[in-house]
Enzyme design. Structure first.
Site, PDB file in Angstrom:
ATOM      1  N   ASP A 175      -5.901  -6.930  -0.096  1.00 50.16           N
ATOM      2  CA  ASP A 175      -4.529  -7.102  -0.627  1.00 50.16           C
ATOM      3  C   ASP A 175      -4.873  -9.120  -1.438  1.00 50.16           C
ATOM      4  O   ASP A 175      -3.384  -9.158  -1.978  1.00 50.16           O
ATOM      5  CB  ASP A 175      -3.968  -7.862   0.200  1.00 50.16           C
ATOM      6  CG  ASP A 175      -3.262  -6.334   0.767  1.00 50.16           C
ATOM      7  OD1 ASP A 175      -3.545  -5.503   0.439  1.00 50.16           O
ATOM      8  OD2 ASP A 175      -2.718  -6.534   2.036  1.00 50.16           O
ATOM      9  N   HIS A 186       0.924  -0.901  -0.094  1.00 51.24           N
ATOM     10  CA  HIS A 186       0.068   0.427   0.066  1.00 51.24           C
ATOM     11  C   HIS A 186       0.371   1.250  -0.056  1.00 51.24           C
ATOM     12  O   HIS A 186       2.188   0.917   0.542  1.00 51.24           O
ATOM     13  CB  HIS A 186      -0.895   0.293   1.332  1.00 51.24           C
ATOM     14  CG  HIS A 186      -1.525  -1.371   0.820  1.00 51.24           C
ATOM     15  ND1 HIS A 186      -1.826  -1.310   2.255  1.00 51.24           N
ATOM     16  CD2 HIS A 186      -2.159  -2.343   0.705  1.00 51.24           C
ATOM     17  CE1 HIS A 186      -2.704  -2.695   2.782  1.00 51.24           C
ATOM     18  NE2 HIS A 186      -2.946  -2.980   1.240  1.00 51.24           N
ATOM     19  N   TYR A 192       4.654   2.430  12.397  1.00 53.80           N
ATOM     20  CA  TYR A 192       5.558   3.444  11.461  1.00 53.80           C
ATOM     21  C   TYR A 192       4.843   4.416  11.960  1.00 53.80           C
ATOM     22  O   TYR A 192       4.134   5.087  12.681  1.00 53.80           O
ATOM     23  CB  TYR A 192       4.438   2.954  10.149  1.00 53.80           C
ATOM     24  CG  TYR A 192       3.700   3.034   9.998  1.00 53.80           C
ATOM     25  CD1 TYR A 192       2.915   1.536   9.778  1.00 53.80           C
ATOM     26  CD2 TYR A 192       2.711   3.390   9.402  1.00 53.80           C
ATOM     27  CE1 TYR A 192       1.866   1.073   9.722  1.00 53.80           C
ATOM     28  CE2 TYR A 192       2.016   3.273   9.082  1.00 53.80           C
ATOM     29  CZ  TYR A 192       0.713   2.783   8.665  1.00 53.80           C
ATOM     30  OH  TYR A 192      -0.289   2.414   8.518  1.00 53.80           O
ATOM     31  N   LYS A 242       6.419   7.242   5.392  1.00 51.94           N
ATOM     32  CA  LYS A 242       6.708   6.423   6.603  1.00 51.94           C
ATOM     33  C   LYS A 242       8.074   6.238   6.834  1.00 51.94           C
ATOM     34  O   LYS A 242       8.571   5.816   6.389  1.00 51.94           O
ATOM     35  CB  LYS A 242       5.651   4.992   5.765  1.00 51.94           C
ATOM     36  CG  LYS A 242       4.476   5.430   5.749  1.00 51.94           C
ATOM     37  CD  LYS A 242       3.394   4.150   4.912  1.00 51.94           C
ATOM     38  CE  LYS A 242       3.159   4.440   3.858  1.00 51.94           C
ATOM     39  NZ  LYS A 242       2.102   3.309   4.231  1.00 51.94           N
TER      40      LYS A 242
HETATM   41  C1  LIG Z   1      -3.968   2.689   8.199  1.00 49.96           C
HETATM   42  C2  LIG Z   1      -4.479   2.462   9.146  1.00 49.96           C
HETATM   43  C3  LIG Z   1      -6.042   1.717   8.929  1.00 49.96           C
HETATM   44  N1  LIG Z   1      -6.804   2.267   9.757  1.00 49.96           N
HETATM   45  C4  LIG Z   1      -8.203   1.285  10.217  1.00 49.96           C
HETATM   46  C5  LIG Z   1      -9.164   0.943   9.312  1.00 49.96           C
HETATM   47  C6  LIG Z   1      -9.329  -0.503   8.876  1.00 49.96           C
HETATM   48  O1  LIG Z   1     -10.615  -0.176   9.509  1.00 49.96           O
HETATM   49  C7  LIG Z   1      -7.878  -1.119   9.991  1.00 49.96           C
HETATM   50  C8  LIG Z   1      -7.259  -2.592   9.561  1.00 49.96           C
HETATM   51  O2  LIG Z   1      -6.935  -1.265   8.203  1.00 49.96           O
HETATM   52  P1  LIG Z   1      -6.627  -2.199   6.841  1.00 49.96           P
HETATM   53  O3  LIG Z   1      -6.839  -3.963   6.530  1.00 49.96           O
HETATM   54  O4  LIG Z   1      -6.439  -1.519   5.295  1.00 49.96           O
HETATM   55  O5  LIG Z   1      -4.495  -2.158   7.810  1.00 49.96           O
HETATM   56  P2  LIG Z   1      -3.278  -3.080   6.732  1.00 49.96           P
HETATM   57  O6  LIG Z   1      -4.066  -4.193   5.287  1.00 49.96           O
HETATM   58  O7  LIG Z   1      -2.855  -3.418   7.701  1.00 49.96           O
HETATM   59  O8  LIG Z   1      -2.933  -1.330   6.187  1.00 49.96           O
HETATM   60  C9  LIG Z   1      -1.990  -1.253   6.329  1.00 49.96           C
HETATM   61  O9  LIG Z   1      -0.940  -1.782   5.645  1.00 49.96           O
HETATM   62  C10 LIG Z   1       0.728  -1.167   5.551  1.00 49.96           C
HETATM   63  C11 LIG Z   1       1.017  -2.472   4.683  1.00 49.96           C
HETATM   64  C12 LIG Z   1       0.667  -0.217   5.221  1.00 49.96           C
HETATM   65  O10 LIG Z   1       1.228   0.210   4.902  1.00 49.96           O
HETATM   66  C13 LIG Z   1      -0.617   1.516   5.982  1.00 49.96           C
HETATM   67  O11 LIG Z   1      -0.164   2.510   5.332  1.00 49.96           O
HETATM   68  C14 LIG Z   1      -1.559  -0.157   5.340  1.00 49.96           C
HETATM   69  O12 LIG Z   1      -1.793   0.757   3.928  1.00 49.96           O
HETATM   70  O13 LIG Z   1      -7.432   0.296  10.429  1.00 49.96           O
HETATM   71  C15 LIG Z   1      -6.725   3.676  10.774  1.00 49.96           C
HETATM   72  O14 LIG Z   1      -8.114   3.939  11.331  1.00 49.96           O
HETATM   73  N2  LIG Z   1      -6.001   3.908  10.139  1.00 49.96           N
HETATM   74  C16 LIG Z   1      -5.122   3.636   9.350  1.00 49.96           C
HETATM   75  O15 LIG Z   1      -3.648   4.213   9.428  1.00 49.96           O
END
Ligand SMILES: Cc1cn([C@H]2C[C@H](O)[C@@H](COP(=O)(O)OP(=O)(O)O[C@H]3O[C@@H](C)C(=O)[C@@H](O)[C@H]3O)O2)c(=O)[nH]c1=O
Length: 171
Positions: free
Chosen positions: A165, A62, A129, A69
């Site tokens: 993903d 992502h 991060y 970051k």
């Molecule tokens: C990334 C993020 C997610 N969330 C919430 C959204 C969702 O309900 C839950 C889980 O999010 P995701 O499924 O997108 O999580 P994930 O798939 O772990 O997404 C993350 O991947 C890694 C590789 C990164 O580097 C991040 O920037 C982010 O994109 O957390 C936040 O509240 N704040 C945030 O900054």
């Protein structure tokens, strides 16, 4: 603190300012604004996040067009990949891999327009991060970890991934 350039322009590998070890364990200064600015990393980080994952979970790849970051591993170890996703760059879609762990204490600085993904290699790992913008899901791009065009090498063939993903369902 030591800062190393990598194969990818503006992606940096960093040894944090203080790694101290004695009979009690470790003490690590993971971020110090003054030290990072002096080392040529003048980024205002405004949000910290962790994700906790089990062995062979793969999160990502992502990114977005505006976020820096600073990634580290608080517990366990993971293999991570950074991909240049800037169509104007001569390194467009080139990638580099790093291993971050609670023993090497390395950090990776990921600039805007780069994607990052990580695969957990320990029983459990804590991915931490700092980020320079607030979370904006709509602004994020997703690159598929197994996109044949990217030719990314991963140490595991069948990782555990989220629906996002996994990419679009194949018929
Ligand atoms: C990334 C993020 C997610 N969330 C919430 C959204 C969702 O309900 C839950 C889980 O999010 P995701 O499924 O997108 O999580 P994930 O798939 O772990 O997404 C993350 O991947 C890694 C590789 C990164 O580097 C991040 O920037 C982010 O994109 O957390 C936040 O509240 N704040 C945030 O900054």
């Amino acid at each position: 603190m030591e800062v190393f350039t990598t194969k990818l322009e503006s992606v940096l590998l960093i040894k944090p300012p203080t790694v101290f070890e004695d009979f009690r364990g470790h003490y690590i200064e993971t971020y110090n604004r003054n030290a990072y600015f002096t080392a040529g990393i003048p980024i205002d980080f405004i949000q910290d996040d962790i994700s906790v994952s089990h062995r062979h979970v793969l999160r990502g790849i992502h990114g977005d067009a505006k976020t820096w970051k600073l990634i580290s591993c608080l517990q366990g170890s993971f293999y991570m990949v950074v991909v240049n996703n800037d169509a104007r760059s001569s390194q467009y879609r080139q990638w580099e891999a790093f291993t971050l762990s609670d023993t090497n204490r390395l950090q990776v600085l990921v600039p805007p327009n780069f994607g990052n993904g990580h695969l957990v290699m320990s029983d459990r790992a804590i991915f931490h991060y700092k980020q320079s913008t607030e979370y904006d899901r709509a602004g994020q791009f997703t690159l598929l970890w197994n996109d044949p065009a990217l030719k990314i090498w991963w140490p595991v063939a069948n990782p555990i991934v989220s629906q996002r993903d996994q990419g679009p369902a194949k018929s």
